[in-house]
Write an enzyme that holds these catalytic residues in place. Structure first.
Site, PDB file in Angstrom:
ATOM      1  N   ASN A  66      -1.903  19.110  -1.963  1.00 36.54           N
ATOM      2  CA  ASN A  66      -2.942  18.432  -1.188  1.00 36.54           C
ATOM      3  C   ASN A  66      -2.669  18.473   0.315  1.00 36.54           C
ATOM      4  O   ASN A  66      -3.541  18.850   1.105  1.00 36.54           O
ATOM      5  CB  ASN A  66      -3.067  16.978  -1.675  1.00 36.54           C
ATOM      6  CG  ASN A  66      -3.987  16.166  -0.794  1.00 36.54           C
ATOM      7  OD1 ASN A  66      -3.550  15.490   0.142  1.00 36.54           O
ATOM      8  ND2 ASN A  66      -5.277  16.257  -1.030  1.00 36.54           N
ATOM      9  N   SER A 111      -6.850   5.856   3.583  1.00 39.74           N
ATOM     10  CA  SER A 111      -6.906   4.943   2.433  1.00 39.74           C
ATOM     11  C   SER A 111      -7.337   3.552   2.885  1.00 39.74           C
ATOM     12  O   SER A 111      -8.126   2.880   2.213  1.00 39.74           O
ATOM     13  CB  SER A 111      -5.531   4.835   1.762  1.00 39.74           C
ATOM     14  OG  SER A 111      -5.296   5.927   0.899  1.00 39.74           O
ATOM     15  N   GLY A 123      -2.552   8.269  -4.380  1.00 37.84           N
ATOM     16  CA  GLY A 123      -1.864   9.471  -4.862  1.00 37.84           C
ATOM     17  C   GLY A 123      -0.637   9.821  -4.040  1.00 37.84           C
ATOM     18  O   GLY A 123      -0.384   9.269  -2.971  1.00 37.84           O
ATOM     19  N   ASP A 124       0.136  10.732  -4.582  1.00 38.28           N
ATOM     20  CA  ASP A 124       1.274  11.365  -3.900  1.00 38.28           C
ATOM     21  C   ASP A 124       1.533  12.633  -4.728  1.00 38.28           C
ATOM     22  O   ASP A 124       0.620  13.111  -5.411  1.00 38.28           O
ATOM     23  CB  ASP A 124       2.497  10.421  -3.863  1.00 38.28           C
ATOM     24  CG  ASP A 124       3.589  10.897  -2.893  1.00 38.28           C
ATOM     25  OD1 ASP A 124       3.463  10.654  -1.693  1.00 38.28           O
ATOM     26  OD2 ASP A 124       4.563  11.546  -3.344  1.00 38.28           O
ATOM     27  N   THR A 156      -4.419  13.593   5.015  1.00 40.60           N
ATOM     28  CA  THR A 156      -3.006  13.726   5.386  1.00 40.60           C
ATOM     29  C   THR A 156      -2.784  15.037   6.139  1.00 40.60           C
ATOM     30  O   THR A 156      -2.162  15.068   7.207  1.00 40.60           O
ATOM     31  CB  THR A 156      -2.103  13.649   4.148  1.00 40.60           C
ATOM     32  OG1 THR A 156      -2.490  12.513   3.378  1.00 40.60           O
ATOM     33  CG2 THR A 156      -0.646  13.532   4.538  1.00 40.60           C
ATOM     34  N   LYS A 212       0.868  -1.191   0.000  1.00 43.48           N
ATOM     35  CA  LYS A 212       0.000   0.000   0.000  1.00 43.48           C
ATOM     36  C   LYS A 212       0.890   1.221   0.000  1.00 43.48           C
ATOM     37  O   LYS A 212       1.830   1.330   0.803  1.00 43.48           O
ATOM     38  CB  LYS A 212      -0.884   0.002   1.261  1.00 43.48           C
ATOM     39  CG  LYS A 212      -1.841   1.181   1.316  1.00 43.48           C
ATOM     40  CD  LYS A 212      -3.095   0.929   0.505  1.00 43.48           C
ATOM     41  CE  LYS A 212      -3.884   2.186   0.170  1.00 43.48           C
ATOM     42  NZ  LYS A 212      -3.394   2.888  -1.060  1.00 43.48           N
ATOM     43  N   LYS A 252       5.446   1.665  -3.072  1.00 40.56           N
ATOM     44  CA  LYS A 252       5.375   3.022  -3.642  1.00 40.56           C
ATOM     45  C   LYS A 252       5.659   2.913  -5.128  1.00 40.56           C
ATOM     46  O   LYS A 252       6.312   1.969  -5.573  1.00 40.56           O
ATOM     47  CB  LYS A 252       6.438   3.924  -2.993  1.00 40.56           C
ATOM     48  CG  LYS A 252       6.149   5.387  -3.107  1.00 40.56           C
ATOM     49  CD  LYS A 252       5.178   5.840  -2.031  1.00 40.56           C
ATOM     50  CE  LYS A 252       4.763   7.274  -2.184  1.00 40.56           C
ATOM     51  NZ  LYS A 252       4.068   7.765  -0.985  1.00 40.56           N
TER      52      LYS A 252
HETATM   53  P1  NDP Z   1       1.019  17.790  -4.362  1.00 39.54           P
HETATM   54  O1  NDP Z   1       1.522  17.434  -5.710  1.00 39.54           O
HETATM   55  O2  NDP Z   1      -0.417  18.004  -4.151  1.00 39.54           O
HETATM   56  O3  NDP Z   1       1.774  19.106  -3.828  1.00 39.54           O
HETATM   57  C1  NDP Z   1       3.147  19.139  -3.723  1.00 39.54           C
HETATM   58  C2  NDP Z   1       3.561  20.516  -3.228  1.00 39.54           C
HETATM   59  O4  NDP Z   1       4.947  20.492  -2.914  1.00 39.54           O
HETATM   60  C3  NDP Z   1       3.375  21.594  -4.277  1.00 39.54           C
HETATM   61  O5  NDP Z   1       3.139  22.826  -3.655  1.00 39.54           O
HETATM   62  C4  NDP Z   1       4.734  21.583  -4.970  1.00 39.54           C
HETATM   63  O6  NDP Z   1       5.059  22.798  -5.632  1.00 39.54           O
HETATM   64  C5  NDP Z   1       5.654  21.366  -3.811  1.00 39.54           C
HETATM   65  N1  NDP Z   1       6.863  20.681  -4.300  1.00 39.54           N
HETATM   66  C6  NDP Z   1       6.927  19.476  -4.925  1.00 39.54           C
HETATM   67  N2  NDP Z   1       8.184  19.187  -5.283  1.00 39.54           N
HETATM   68  C7  NDP Z   1       8.922  20.224  -4.883  1.00 39.54           C
HETATM   69  C8  NDP Z   1      10.296  20.524  -4.965  1.00 39.54           C
HETATM   70  N3  NDP Z   1      11.169  19.670  -5.552  1.00 39.54           N
HETATM   71  N4  NDP Z   1      10.709  21.695  -4.417  1.00 39.54           N
HETATM   72  C9  NDP Z   1       9.837  22.545  -3.817  1.00 39.54           C
HETATM   73  N5  NDP Z   1       8.515  22.317  -3.719  1.00 39.54           N
HETATM   74  C10 NDP Z   1       8.075  21.185  -4.250  1.00 39.54           C
HETATM   75  O7  NDP Z   1       1.586  16.643  -3.393  1.00 39.54           O
HETATM   76  P2  NDP Z   1       1.098  16.252  -1.927  1.00 39.54           P
HETATM   77  O8  NDP Z   1       0.640  17.453  -1.203  1.00 39.54           O
HETATM   78  O9  NDP Z   1       0.219  15.074  -2.045  1.00 39.54           O
HETATM   79  O10 NDP Z   1       2.471  15.725  -1.292  1.00 39.54           O
HETATM   80  C11 NDP Z   1       3.336  16.577  -0.544  1.00 39.54           C
HETATM   81  C12 NDP Z   1       4.233  15.728   0.336  1.00 39.54           C
HETATM   82  O11 NDP Z   1       3.428  14.965   1.243  1.00 39.54           O
HETATM   83  C13 NDP Z   1       5.098  14.703  -0.381  1.00 39.54           C
HETATM   84  O12 NDP Z   1       6.310  14.543   0.328  1.00 39.54           O
HETATM   85  C14 NDP Z   1       4.293  13.423  -0.252  1.00 39.54           C
HETATM   86  O13 NDP Z   1       5.111  12.272  -0.366  1.00 39.54           O
HETATM   87  C15 NDP Z   1       3.741  13.583   1.153  1.00 39.54           C
HETATM   88  N6  NDP Z   1       2.570  12.802   1.499  1.00 39.54           N
HETATM   89  C16 NDP Z   1       1.445  12.861   0.748  1.00 39.54           C
HETATM   90  C17 NDP Z   1       0.324  12.137   1.115  1.00 39.54           C
HETATM   91  C18 NDP Z   1      -0.957  12.219   0.361  1.00 39.54           C
HETATM   92  O14 NDP Z   1      -1.919  11.601   0.806  1.00 39.54           O
HETATM   93  N7  NDP Z   1      -1.059  12.956  -0.729  1.00 39.54           N
HETATM   94  C19 NDP Z   1       0.345  11.252   2.288  1.00 39.54           C
HETATM   95  C20 NDP Z   1       1.563  11.337   3.062  1.00 39.54           C
HETATM   96  C21 NDP Z   1       2.622  12.072   2.648  1.00 39.54           C
HETATM   97  P3  NDP Z   1       4.961  22.856  -7.239  1.00 39.54           P
HETATM   98  O15 NDP Z   1       3.509  22.825  -7.544  1.00 39.54           O
HETATM   99  O16 NDP Z   1       5.639  24.130  -7.597  1.00 39.54           O
HETATM  100  O17 NDP Z   1       5.699  21.647  -7.759  1.00 39.54           O
HETATM  101  O1  2IT Z   2       3.084   8.853   1.517  1.00 37.17           O
HETATM  102  C1  2IT Z   2       1.920   8.423   1.709  1.00 37.17           C
HETATM  103  O2  2IT Z   2       1.600   7.892   2.770  1.00 37.17           O
HETATM  104  C2  2IT Z   2       0.949   8.586   0.629  1.00 37.17           C
HETATM  105  N1  2IT Z   2       1.262   9.177  -0.402  1.00 37.17           N
HETATM  106  C3  2IT Z   2      -0.439   8.013   0.766  1.00 37.17           C
HETATM  107  C4  2IT Z   2      -0.447   6.553   0.409  1.00 37.17           C
HETATM  108  C5  2IT Z   2      -1.808   5.903   0.340  1.00 37.17           C
HETATM  109  O3  2IT Z   2      -1.815   4.728  -0.044  1.00 37.17           O
HETATM  110  O4  2IT Z   2      -2.824   6.516   0.643  1.00 37.17           O
END
Ligand code: NDP
Ligand code: 2IT
Length: 448
Positions: free
Chosen positions: A244, A380, A168-169, A213, A93, A129
């Site tokens: 997100n 999830s 998603g991520d 998250t 997952k 992943k």
């Molecule tokens: P999104 O794509 O929705 O948003 C990512 C954000 O981070 C954007 O504002 C983006 O800016 C910025 N970003 C991405 N890459 C870079 C970079 N190299 N340098 C600076 N800013 C950057 O992703 P999420 O919000 O889903 O994910 C954000 C983090 O949270 C990640 O580390 C992800 O692994 C983690 N995460 C996500 C979960 C989920 O359920 N979605 C669960 C747990 C963890 P820009 O638009 O300019 O690229």
């Molecule tokens: O980093 C994370 O935990 C996620 N991107 C969410 C993974 C999931 O299966 O909901």
């Protein structure tokens, strides 16, 4: 990287030897092993059964070509990945990341973290992943759809509700999950809802998954503050990112009375002394798919700083919610200087090891991602429960389940840290609690 316990250092060197050039994976493994000295001392059976080397080697790694045609008729080639890391506790997952920086080392660091995070949720999910070096920025909906369809045309044969359940991520949200699910359904001729999570509410998704998250990270911070006899009310908070995780962290922070003064994207950051206008951020990011710079044009008292570090903005609480290694030792020193008391990782591994050390030396409470951002994957798993029972739960019920899971993770981190003589150390608590749960299952299942 610092030397590990004498039993663990050779295992880490073997990881370096077998996985050359995968810096982020090395960093993630080192961070976990760094907590495990007292565990291997107390549990010789883990070393006897080679549990750590087995956890460091993914069960399966899939790399594939993703050909697709862009709007101008040009053929494009990307690389797709799915790393099925460990399935001792349940089906693999974890999310899919679409970003140009994605390579095997990123997918493996994320998959490795996911094993322990998923264990901490207490729900029956293994760790995996995936993703691609596809860059969705500037691509039309039709291009994103064709890419997702091509990606799934290979991925479908490796996943399933009892096998591997992506979500998603970065770069993968509701739109992408829709296109991926549509293609999976078409190829397999099965409406197998539980094969992906993060689905739309009208077709098998769970309420609260979108928010989970960010909300979960804030519930975790709320627990930290409560344990210090404090609360979020009136706290000044800086959140990095505006995707997100960041957006829904800001939403819950504001609901709990905090004032969010800055957020960012990869271009720069905005500071809004009146508190971030979340409706405007959502409109810019979720609807227009535009840049955070636009925010300052539309809010008279806000300013935009191109490039630079959002961690220079003074705050009581800092939530890195963008990407790995976005907060370094200098950033941490600036936060400490400005009086920051709590840092919680909404993103995966956003703080460098130097930053974490700086927080620890300064007595800042630090919550690692595998605990603080586990609310996304936990919800999830709640989506999978709803799919399996062909049911859907109310927002209130699902949010309460999420809040309870985050309270439990917080409690488990603290009691485990106490048990191993490191009171208040959330990183040690999270690593040890996640590790021992997976290790016991791996032992029980035999050498497979
Ligand atoms: P999104 O794509 O929705 O948003 C990512 C954000 O981070 C954007 O504002 C983006 O800016 C910025 N970003 C991405 N890459 C870079 C970079 N190299 N340098 C600076 N800013 C950057 O992703 P999420 O919000 O889903 O994910 C954000 C983090 O949270 C990640 O580390 C992800 O692994 C983690 N995460 C996500 C979960 C989920 O359920 N979605 C669960 C747990 C963890 P820009 O638009 O300019 O690229
Ligand atoms: O980093 C994370 O935990 C996620 N991107 C969410 C993974 C999931 O299966 O909901």
């Amino acid at each position: 990287m610092s030397m590990l316990d004498e039993k663990l250092q050779p295992m880490f060197e073997e990881v370096l030897r077998r996985n050359p050039g995968e810096d982020e994976f090395h960093q993630a493994v080192h961070e976990v092993l760094d907590s495990l000295g007292p565990v291997v001392a107390k549990h010789p059976e883990y070393a006897d059964a080679a549990i750590i080397p087995r956890l460091c080697e993914p069960e399966r790694q899939i790399i594939f070509r993703v050909p697709w045609v862009d709007d101008s008729g040009q053929v494009q080639i990307n690389r797709g990945f799915r790393v099925e890391f460990n399935s001792a506790l349940g089906p693999y997952k974890g999310g899919l990341r679409f970003h140009p920086t994605v390579y095997l080392g990123i997918v493996k660091f994320l998959g490795f973290e996911q094993i322990f995070k998923n264990a901490l949720t207490g729900l029956p999910i293994g760790g995996g992943k995936g993703g691609s070096d596809f860059d969705p920025k500037g691509r039309s909906d039709a291009e994103v759809m064709r890419f997702c369809q091509s990606f799934m045309t290979e991925l479908y044969r490796h996943i399933g509700e009892y096998t591997d359940v992506p979500a998603g991520d970065i770069g993968v949200g509701g739109r992408e999950i829709g296109y991926l699910f549509g293609q999976y359904k078409r190829i397999t001729n099965r409406y197998e809802s539980g094969v992906l999570t993060g689905k739309g509410i009208g077709w098998g998704g769970s309420l609260v998954r979108t928010e989970a998250t960010g909300y979960g990270t804030v519930f975790f911070v709320d627990e930290i503050l409560r344990s210090r006899g404090d609360s979020l009310d009136g706290k000044k908070v800086v959140v990095s990112g505006s995707g997100n995780v960041a957006i829904y962290a800001i939403e819950k922070l504001q609901q709990l009375g905090a004032v969010v003064v800055a957020c960012s994207d990869s271009g720069g950051y905005v500071v809004d002394p009146d508190g971030v206008d979340l409706a405007l951020v959502k409109d810019i990011k979720e609807r227009r798919r535009s840049r955070i710079a636009v925010y300052a044009d539309e809010r008279p008292r806000a300013s935009y700083v191109e490039g630079g570090s959002v961690w220079q903005v003074p705050c009581d609480v800092a939530l890195p919610c963008a990407t790995q290694n976005e907060l370094n030792g200098n950033d941490a020193a600036a936060l400490v200087r400005n009086g920051c008391q709590v840092v919680a990782e909404g993103a995966n591994m956003p703080c460098t090891p130097e930053a974490v050390r700086t927080f620890s030396e300064a007595g800042v409470s630090f919550a690692p991602g595998k605990a603080a951002n586990a609310g996304g994957v936990a919800t999830s798993a709640l989506e999978m429960q709803q799919n399996a029972s062909r049911d859907s739960w109310s927002f209130e019920h699902t949010e309460e389940r999420l809040a309870e899971i985050m309270r439990n993770i917080h409690h488990r981190c603290l009691t485990t840290a106490d048990e191993y003589g490191q009171p208040g150390n959330y990183s040690a608590g999270a690593n040890i609690a996640g590790f021992t749960q997976v290790a016991d299952a791996v032992l029980a299942l035999g050498v497979i």
